[in-house]
Design a protein around this motif. Structure first.
Motif, PDB file in Angstrom:
ATOM      1  N   ALA A 191     -12.782 119.639 -53.186  1.00 54.98           N
ATOM      2  CA  ALA A 191     -12.281 118.093 -53.545  1.00 54.98           C
ATOM      3  C   ALA A 191     -11.889 117.104 -52.664  1.00 54.98           C
ATOM      4  CB  ALA A 191     -11.092 118.598 -54.603  1.00 54.98           C
ATOM      5  N   ARG A 192     -11.381 117.629 -51.480  1.00 52.85           N
ATOM      6  CA  ARG A 192     -10.761 116.811 -50.369  1.00 52.85           C
ATOM      7  C   ARG A 192     -12.314 116.213 -49.758  1.00 52.85           C
ATOM      8  NH1 ARG A 192      -7.391 120.193 -46.630  1.00 52.85           N
ATOM      9  NH2 ARG A 192      -7.412 118.555 -45.341  1.00 52.85           N
ATOM     10  N   LEU A 193     -13.155 117.106 -49.800  1.00 54.47           N
ATOM     11  CA  LEU A 193     -14.308 116.347 -48.991  1.00 54.47           C
ATOM     12  C   LEU A 193     -15.132 115.230 -50.044  1.00 54.47           C
ATOM     13  CD1 LEU A 193     -16.746 116.469 -46.866  1.00 54.47           C
ATOM     14  CD2 LEU A 193     -17.527 118.238 -48.191  1.00 54.47           C
ATOM     15  N   GLU A 194     -15.053 115.434 -51.250  1.00 58.32           N
ATOM     16  CA  GLU A 194     -15.381 114.503 -52.423  1.00 58.32           C
ATOM     17  C   GLU A 194     -14.784 113.191 -52.172  1.00 58.32           C
ATOM     18  OE1 GLU A 194     -15.552 116.528 -56.114  1.00 58.32           O
ATOM     19  OE2 GLU A 194     -17.568 117.513 -55.354  1.00 58.32           O
ATOM     20  N   ALA A 195     -13.250 113.590 -51.971  1.00 57.22           N
ATOM     21  CA  ALA A 195     -12.496 112.160 -52.016  1.00 57.22           C
ATOM     22  C   ALA A 195     -12.692 111.689 -50.605  1.00 57.22           C
ATOM     23  CB  ALA A 195     -11.072 112.595 -51.904  1.00 57.22           C
ATOM     24  N   LEU A 196     -13.091 112.159 -49.405  1.00 55.33           N
ATOM     25  CA  LEU A 196     -13.180 111.532 -48.226  1.00 55.33           C
ATOM     26  C   LEU A 196     -14.517 110.713 -48.403  1.00 55.33           C
ATOM     27  CD1 LEU A 196     -12.486 114.154 -45.692  1.00 55.33           C
ATOM     28  CD2 LEU A 196     -11.245 111.959 -45.730  1.00 55.33           C
ATOM     29  N   GLU A 197     -15.660 111.554 -48.924  1.00 55.56           N
ATOM     30  CA  GLU A 197     -16.872 110.587 -49.227  1.00 55.56           C
ATOM     31  C   GLU A 197     -16.675 109.399 -50.116  1.00 55.56           C
ATOM     32  OE1 GLU A 197     -19.074 113.622 -50.928  1.00 55.56           O
ATOM     33  OE2 GLU A 197     -19.801 114.471 -49.130  1.00 55.56           O
ATOM     34  N   ARG A 198     -15.826 109.395 -50.867  1.00 57.72           N
ATOM     35  CA  ARG A 198     -15.677 108.326 -51.800  1.00 57.72           C
ATOM     36  C   ARG A 198     -14.921 107.027 -51.007  1.00 57.72           C
ATOM     37  NH1 ARG A 198     -14.295 111.967 -55.701  1.00 57.72           N
ATOM     38  NH2 ARG A 198     -12.199 111.941 -55.349  1.00 57.72           N
ATOM     39  N   ASP A 199     -13.973 107.719 -50.149  1.00 55.78           N
ATOM     40  CA  ASP A 199     -13.192 106.718 -49.319  1.00 55.78           C
ATOM     41  C   ASP A 199     -14.161 106.115 -48.210  1.00 55.78           C
ATOM     42  OD1 ASP A 199     -10.825 107.476 -50.704  1.00 55.78           O
ATOM     43  OD2 ASP A 199      -9.934 108.851 -48.822  1.00 55.78           O
ATOM     44  N   VAL A 200     -15.145 106.869 -47.535  1.00 54.95           N
ATOM     45  CA  VAL A 200     -16.178 106.374 -46.591  1.00 54.95           C
ATOM     46  C   VAL A 200     -16.924 105.497 -47.292  1.00 54.95           C
ATOM     47  CG1 VAL A 200     -17.988 106.952 -45.118  1.00 54.95           C
ATOM     48  CG2 VAL A 200     -15.945 108.229 -44.948  1.00 54.95           C
ATOM     49  N   HIS A 201     -17.482 105.799 -48.455  1.00 58.05           N
ATOM     50  CA  HIS A 201     -18.235 105.040 -49.163  1.00 58.05           C
ATOM     51  C   HIS A 201     -17.508 103.495 -49.475  1.00 58.05           C
ATOM     52  CE1 HIS A 201     -21.847 103.518 -51.752  1.00 58.05           C
ATOM     53  NE2 HIS A 201     -20.829 103.207 -52.855  1.00 58.05           N
ATOM     54  N   GLY A 202     -16.188 103.413 -49.941  1.00 61.42           N
ATOM     55  CA  GLY A 202     -15.530 102.325 -50.260  1.00 61.42           C
ATOM     56  C   GLY A 202     -15.158 101.374 -48.933  1.00 61.42           C
ATOM     57  N   LEU A 203     -15.125 102.188 -47.813  1.00 61.05           N
ATOM     58  CA  LEU A 203     -15.065 101.311 -46.234  1.00 61.05           C
ATOM     59  C   LEU A 203     -16.232 100.764 -46.201  1.00 61.05           C
ATOM     60  CD1 LEU A 203     -12.675 104.006 -44.519  1.00 61.05           C
ATOM     61  CD2 LEU A 203     -11.978 101.487 -45.405  1.00 61.05           C
ATOM     62  N   GLN A 204     -17.528 101.579 -46.444  1.00 60.62           N
ATOM     63  CA  GLN A 204     -18.677 100.822 -46.065  1.00 60.62           C
ATOM     64  C   GLN A 204     -19.043  99.561 -46.942  1.00 60.62           C
ATOM     65  OE1 GLN A 204     -21.085 104.474 -46.668  1.00 60.62           O
ATOM     66  NE2 GLN A 204     -21.244 104.864 -44.499  1.00 60.62           N
ATOM     67  N   GLN A 205     -18.679  99.598 -48.188  1.00 60.01           N
ATOM     68  CA  GLN A 205     -18.658  98.562 -48.950  1.00 60.01           C
ATOM     69  C   GLN A 205     -17.820  97.209 -48.356  1.00 60.01           C
ATOM     70  OE1 GLN A 205     -18.016 100.047 -52.911  1.00 60.01           O
ATOM     71  NE2 GLN A 205     -20.193 100.151 -53.390  1.00 60.01           N
ATOM     72  N   GLU A 206     -16.665  97.609 -48.162  1.00 57.98           N
ATOM     73  CA  GLU A 206     -15.682  96.510 -47.617  1.00 57.98           C
ATOM     74  C   GLU A 206     -16.319  95.979 -46.327  1.00 57.98           C
ATOM     75  OE1 GLU A 206     -11.513  97.816 -47.321  1.00 57.98           O
ATOM     76  OE2 GLU A 206     -11.663  98.823 -49.217  1.00 57.98           O
ATOM     77  N   LEU A 207     -16.834  96.879 -45.422  1.00 61.85           N
ATOM     78  CA  LEU A 207     -17.312  96.599 -44.170  1.00 61.85           C
ATOM     79  C   LEU A 207     -18.590  95.524 -44.457  1.00 61.85           C
ATOM     80  CD1 LEU A 207     -17.493  96.561 -40.898  1.00 61.85           C
ATOM     81  CD2 LEU A 207     -18.848  98.668 -41.230  1.00 61.85           C
ATOM     82  N   THR A 208     -19.565  95.932 -45.288  1.00 61.48           N
ATOM     83  CA  THR A 208     -20.684  95.068 -45.652  1.00 61.48           C
ATOM     84  C   THR A 208     -20.095  93.650 -46.154  1.00 61.48           C
ATOM     85  OG1 THR A 208     -21.866  97.146 -46.232  1.00 61.48           O
ATOM     86  CG2 THR A 208     -22.795  94.987 -46.896  1.00 61.48           C
ATOM     87  N   GLU A 209     -19.229  93.693 -46.986  1.00 58.39           N
ATOM     88  CA  GLU A 209     -18.713  92.326 -47.608  1.00 58.39           C
ATOM     89  C   GLU A 209     -18.047  91.379 -46.358  1.00 58.39           C
ATOM     90  OE1 GLU A 209     -15.771  93.275 -50.543  1.00 58.39           O
ATOM     91  OE2 GLU A 209     -17.481  94.173 -51.880  1.00 58.39           O
ATOM     92  N   THR A 210     -17.280  92.078 -45.359  1.00 55.63           N
ATOM     93  CA  THR A 210     -16.872  91.554 -44.352  1.00 55.63           C
ATOM     94  C   THR A 210     -17.867  90.858 -43.527  1.00 55.63           C
ATOM     95  OG1 THR A 210     -14.830  92.952 -44.494  1.00 55.63           O
ATOM     96  CG2 THR A 210     -15.202  91.665 -42.428  1.00 55.63           C
ATOM     97  N   GLN A 211     -18.678  91.742 -43.354  1.00 52.05           N
ATOM     98  CA  GLN A 211     -20.028  91.068 -42.308  1.00 52.05           C
ATOM     99  C   GLN A 211     -20.532  90.029 -43.197  1.00 52.05           C
ATOM    100  OE1 GLN A 211     -22.165  94.959 -41.895  1.00 52.05           O
ATOM    101  NE2 GLN A 211     -21.148  95.241 -39.877  1.00 52.05           N
ATOM    102  N   GLU A 212     -20.702  89.912 -44.223  1.00 52.01           N
ATOM    103  CA  GLU A 212     -21.296  88.854 -44.923  1.00 52.01           C
ATOM    104  C   GLU A 212     -20.548  87.666 -45.024  1.00 52.01           C
ATOM    105  OE1 GLU A 212     -22.048  90.360 -49.142  1.00 52.01           O
ATOM    106  OE2 GLU A 212     -24.010  91.550 -48.377  1.00 52.01           O
ATOM    107  N   ARG A 213     -19.175  87.838 -45.221  1.00 47.67           N
ATOM    108  CA  ARG A 213     -18.243  86.770 -44.968  1.00 47.67           C
ATOM    109  C   ARG A 213     -18.404  86.239 -43.459  1.00 47.67           C
ATOM    110  NH1 ARG A 213     -13.357  89.258 -48.326  1.00 47.67           N
ATOM    111  NH2 ARG A 213     -14.453  88.942 -50.556  1.00 47.67           N
ATOM    112  N   LEU A 214     -18.348  86.900 -42.585  1.00 44.45           N
ATOM    113  CA  LEU A 214     -18.422  86.438 -41.180  1.00 44.45           C
ATOM    114  C   LEU A 214     -19.559  85.717 -40.791  1.00 44.45           C
ATOM    115  CD1 LEU A 214     -17.315  86.568 -38.168  1.00 44.45           C
ATOM    116  CD2 LEU A 214     -18.254  88.900 -37.912  1.00 44.45           C
TER     117      LEU A 214
END
Length: 90
Positions: A49-72
């Motif tokens: 369960a902890r590993l799955e939560a970490l994977e969701r968090d990493v996926h969310g961070l990757q999406q945020e990074l992609t959006e930030t890079q597009e804005r930049l």
């Protein structure tokens, strides 16, 4: 009582009590070997369960990074366009 007789052989009276002890150790070793062979090294449900939560968090961070890079990239294009217009207008 001597463990060896005159010919250098082990006295059977000494070996008899050792047989059950050796048998118990052998049975335990076989059980341990079977458990290790059969048991998959799967993590505990909590760890899964902890590993799955970490994977969701990493996926969310990757999406945020992609959006930030597009804005930049967009901001850099706007700044570049403004600089180009200033150069042409000067």
């Amino acid at each position: 009582m001597r463990a060896a007789n005159e010919e250098g052989h082990m006295d059977p009276a000494v070996l008899v009590p050792l047989i059950p002890i050796v048998a118990i150790i052998a049975v335990a070793a076989v059980k341990i070997a079977r458990l290790r062979a059969v048991r998959p090294e799967s993590p505990s449900p909590d760890a899964t369960a902890r590993l799955e939560a970490l994977e969701r968090d990493v996926h969310g961070l990757q999406q945020e990074l992609t959006e930030t890079q597009e804005r930049l990239d967009f901001a850099e294009r706007l700044l570049s366009k403004a600089r180009e217009e200033r150069r042409i207008g000067s």
